[in-house]
Design a protein around this motif. Sequence first.
Motif, PDB file in Angstrom:
ATOM      1  N   ALA A  90       0.830  -1.208   0.000  1.00 50.01           N
ATOM      2  CA  ALA A  90       0.000   0.000   0.000  1.00 50.01           C
ATOM      3  C   ALA A  90       0.865   1.259   0.000  1.00 50.01           C
ATOM      4  N   LYS A  91       0.263   2.381  -0.400  1.00 54.36           N
ATOM      5  CA  LYS A  91       0.981   3.662  -0.401  1.00 54.36           C
ATOM      6  C   LYS A  91       0.947   4.260   1.006  1.00 54.36           C
ATOM      7  N   LEU A  92       1.525   3.533   1.930  1.00 56.29           N
ATOM      8  CA  LEU A  92       1.575   3.917   3.330  1.00 56.29           C
ATOM      9  C   LEU A  92       3.002   3.811   3.833  1.00 56.29           C
ATOM     10  N   ILE A  93       3.394   4.742   4.692  1.00 54.84           N
ATOM     11  CA  ILE A  93       4.741   4.739   5.246  1.00 54.84           C
ATOM     12  C   ILE A  93       4.644   4.923   6.755  1.00 54.84           C
ATOM     13  N   ALA A  94       5.243   4.024   7.498  1.00 54.29           N
ATOM     14  CA  ALA A  94       5.333   4.179   8.952  1.00 54.29           C
ATOM     15  C   ALA A  94       6.603   4.952   9.279  1.00 54.29           C
ATOM     16  N   PHE A  95       6.494   5.889  10.202  1.00 53.27           N
ATOM     17  CA  PHE A  95       7.629   6.680  10.668  1.00 53.27           C
ATOM     18  C   PHE A  95       7.629   6.690  12.194  1.00 53.27           C
ATOM     19  N   SER A  96       8.776   7.026  12.750  1.00 53.91           N
ATOM     20  CA  SER A  96       8.762   7.507  14.128  1.00 53.91           C
ATOM     21  C   SER A  96       8.938   9.023  14.083  1.00 53.91           C
ATOM     22  N   THR A  97       8.509   9.688  15.110  1.00 57.47           N
ATOM     23  CA  THR A  97       8.732  11.127  15.251  1.00 57.47           C
ATOM     24  C   THR A  97       9.573  11.308  16.497  1.00 57.47           C
ATOM     25  N   ASP A  98      10.698  11.991  16.376  1.00 62.80           N
ATOM     26  CA  ASP A  98      11.687  11.984  17.450  1.00 62.80           C
ATOM     27  C   ASP A  98      12.242  13.368  17.748  1.00 62.80           C
ATOM     28  N   LEU A  99      12.534  13.572  19.018  1.00 64.07           N
ATOM     29  CA  LEU A  99      13.375  14.695  19.426  1.00 64.07           C
ATOM     30  C   LEU A  99      14.735  14.102  19.774  1.00 64.07           C
ATOM     31  N   THR A 100      15.613  14.047  18.774  1.00 71.03           N
ATOM     32  CA  THR A 100      16.889  13.349  18.904  1.00 71.03           C
ATOM     33  C   THR A 100      17.998  14.323  19.296  1.00 71.03           C
ATOM     34  N   ARG A 101      18.872  13.860  20.165  1.00 67.09           N
ATOM     35  CA  ARG A 101      20.024  14.659  20.580  1.00 67.09           C
ATOM     36  C   ARG A 101      21.306  13.836  20.442  1.00 67.09           C
ATOM     37  N   GLN A 102      22.419  14.547  20.304  1.00 70.12           N
ATOM     38  CA  GLN A 102      23.727  13.920  20.174  1.00 70.12           C
ATOM     39  C   GLN A 102      24.659  14.537  21.211  1.00 70.12           C
ATOM     40  N   ALA A 103      25.370  13.693  21.948  1.00 70.05           N
ATOM     41  CA  ALA A 103      26.316  14.176  22.958  1.00 70.05           C
ATOM     42  C   ALA A 103      27.665  13.495  22.748  1.00 70.05           C
ATOM     43  N   PHE A 104      28.731  14.223  23.021  1.00 71.39           N
ATOM     44  CA  PHE A 104      30.080  13.704  22.827  1.00 71.39           C
ATOM     45  C   PHE A 104      30.710  13.409  24.189  1.00 71.39           C
ATOM     46  N   HIS A 105      31.181  12.174  24.343  1.00 75.82           N
ATOM     47  CA  HIS A 105      31.853  11.784  25.581  1.00 75.82           C
ATOM     48  C   HIS A 105      33.295  12.301  25.584  1.00 75.82           C
ATOM     49  N   THR A 106      33.829  12.481  26.764  1.00 77.86           N
ATOM     50  CA  THR A 106      35.232  12.883  26.876  1.00 77.86           C
ATOM     51  C   THR A 106      36.147  11.706  27.203  1.00 77.86           C
ATOM     52  N   SER A 107      35.608  10.680  27.886  1.00 82.68           N
ATOM     53  CA  SER A 107      36.450   9.543  28.252  1.00 82.68           C
ATOM     54  C   SER A 107      35.819   8.193  27.950  1.00 82.68           C
ATOM     55  N   ASN A 108      34.523   8.163  27.678  1.00 84.21           N
ATOM     56  CA  ASN A 108      33.830   6.914  27.376  1.00 84.21           C
ATOM     57  C   ASN A 108      34.325   6.349  26.035  1.00 84.21           C
ATOM     58  N   PRO A 109      34.694   5.072  25.960  1.00 84.55           N
ATOM     59  CA  PRO A 109      35.178   4.498  24.696  1.00 84.55           C
ATOM     60  C   PRO A 109      34.143   4.513  23.579  1.00 84.55           C
ATOM     61  N   ASN A 110      32.856   4.695  23.908  1.00 84.56           N
ATOM     62  CA  ASN A 110      31.816   4.766  22.880  1.00 84.56           C
ATOM     63  C   ASN A 110      31.795   6.106  22.142  1.00 84.56           C
ATOM     64  N   LYS A 111      32.486   7.112  22.656  1.00 87.95           N
ATOM     65  CA  LYS A 111      32.720   8.406  22.005  1.00 87.95           C
ATOM     66  C   LYS A 111      31.485   9.288  21.889  1.00 87.95           C
ATOM     67  N   ILE A 112      30.421   8.779  21.282  1.00 86.90           N
ATOM     68  CA  ILE A 112      29.238   9.605  21.004  1.00 86.90           C
ATOM     69  C   ILE A 112      27.990   8.898  21.512  1.00 86.90           C
ATOM     70  N   GLU A 113      27.076   9.677  22.058  1.00 88.52           N
ATOM     71  CA  GLU A 113      25.790   9.135  22.481  1.00 88.52           C
ATOM     72  C   GLU A 113      24.686   9.804  21.673  1.00 88.52           C
ATOM     73  N   VAL A 114      23.827   9.009  21.062  1.00 87.97           N
ATOM     74  CA  VAL A 114      22.650   9.504  20.358  1.00 87.97           C
ATOM     75  C   VAL A 114      21.420   8.965  21.089  1.00 87.97           C
ATOM     76  N   TYR A 115      20.518   9.869  21.495  1.00 87.39           N
ATOM     77  CA  TYR A 115      19.364   9.445  22.278  1.00 87.39           C
ATOM     78  C   TYR A 115      18.169  10.326  21.935  1.00 87.39           C
ATOM     79  N   ASP A 116      16.993   9.876  22.327  1.00 88.89           N
ATOM     80  CA  ASP A 116      15.752  10.610  22.091  1.00 88.89           C
ATOM     81  C   ASP A 116      15.219  11.179  23.396  1.00 88.89           C
ATOM     82  N   LEU A 117      14.771  12.418  23.318  1.00 91.67           N
ATOM     83  CA  LEU A 117      14.041  13.004  24.440  1.00 91.67           C
ATOM     84  C   LEU A 117      12.579  12.567  24.410  1.00 91.67           C
ATOM     85  N   ALA A 118      12.085  12.319  23.202  1.00 88.47           N
ATOM     86  CA  ALA A 118      10.716  11.835  23.014  1.00 88.47           C
ATOM     87  C   ALA A 118      10.643  11.162  21.656  1.00 88.47           C
TER      88      ALA A 118
END
Length: 495
Positions: free
Chosen positions: A240-268
């Motif tokens: 069908a001509k239908l598309i599912a989406f999420s709607t997000d308030l996404t943020r990105q944060a940079f670590h200073t010592s965490n080996p993962n380096k960057i955190e991407v998370y949603d506020l909502a």
Amino acid sequence: MKRYFHFYIVLSVAVLLLLSSCASHPDVPSSAKEAKCLPAIYPDYCNVTVPCNIAPLNFMLPADQYEACVARFTTPDGKQQTYGDGVKVQIPEEEWHAMLDASKGKSLKVEVWGQKGDEWLAFTPFEILVAPEPIDEYLSYRLIEPSYVAWTFMEIAQRNLTTFEETQIFNNEITMNNREKGQCVNCHSYQNYKTDNMLFHVRLANAGTVIVNDGKISKVNLKRDYTISSGVYPSWHPTAKLIAFSTDLTRQAFHTSNPNKIEVYDLASDLILYDVETDSVSVVSNDSTLLEVYPTWSPDGKYLYYCKSVPLPEEMRDKDIRTTYSKIQYNIYRRSFDVATHIFGDEELVYDAASIDKSATLPRISPDGRYLLFAQGQYGCFHIRHNDGDIVCMPLDAETPTFLDLSNLNSEGTPDSYPSWSSNGHWIMVASRREDGNFCRVYFSYFKDGKVSKAFLLPQEDPEHNTFLLKSYNRPEFMVEPVKISVNEFSKVFE
């Protein structure tokens, strides 16, 4: 005089072609010392299983250790061919595909010799198994820097997997008239691996979602008064001509010592359904206390799968997410869907990752509907930034969750994420930072009868390509055909 000049030009070209031919088909060393180990080739194509239509698997020996490399390929019918130019093995496409055709359902034998000083080493031979099942001919991806706060040039490109041809689908410079504001292009998506119905997002300058509906282009604004943002992370309904989406308030944060380096998370984050024909948006799920993201349809279109966070402990619910992000975990759910009425059923828990202290994201259902593929880490929804990120696969018909052995696909201690199925269900693709921990590269693995073969890197004409490419492959997507609309045609929708 003119006649002699043309004669010498033709002669010179013929000599160059002859020399080139000799250089690409060198002789095997007459004597060599047995190395008693597999060659340390890059990329590592030793004993991999590949599609019967893949581009040449060009490789090289380390240039700081060897002066030259010779490789001999032997097909099941005994025909042989040698290649080598310096430390690189680069195979003409026509000759490679002839070898694949001769080896379909069987294997190519590969012998490699490396020169160190005046001595040649003969490495242990290996095989390249050639699966009878092809891979989808095209792949698309966004090319971006591995981490950024701001950006300049960005593109969505498509690659022919049977050759090395790469072309642009869109770039952010052709319509970006506000350079201070910038422009981001992302989230390209297709209906059933085809490109007559597709989309991508444009953020900031000239913002909107570019949708192709039966080959016709439009730009729409998916934001409504009752949604938290415009749509992201799309999934086309298969029929069908239908598309599912999420709607997000996404943020990105940079670590200073965490080996993962960057955190991407949603506020909502919530889930919505967009009707392409009527330009209408309806809410699928909008629990204000939890996060819902990454919708994906089952191949028959009867279910919508998605990820949803579990409630935080009471004492953490009102705290800043920058202090609680590592406690957010997602489970996988689904809702039944009636395509005639657009009505969703009740929520069903498919996989309880949090019960084993894990977080599951990016669900993908195999084309035959039998397997659930997803990314998993200890927390969060962006595992391509987490070093414990791995790919997990489980049969959907099992009474209790059972996991397939994906040790041949996953890497150790580096992020693997964004899994996808090929249209025939025999090739799994992942985005991985296993090369160096920074740059995302594309890997493929053969899947059959619940088993996966050793993953191999997307082939390149120059085996050093990924060493020098300072871009990440973002959101790789399979396609059975190329996008036929040109960059200039897409740009007109912004006028």
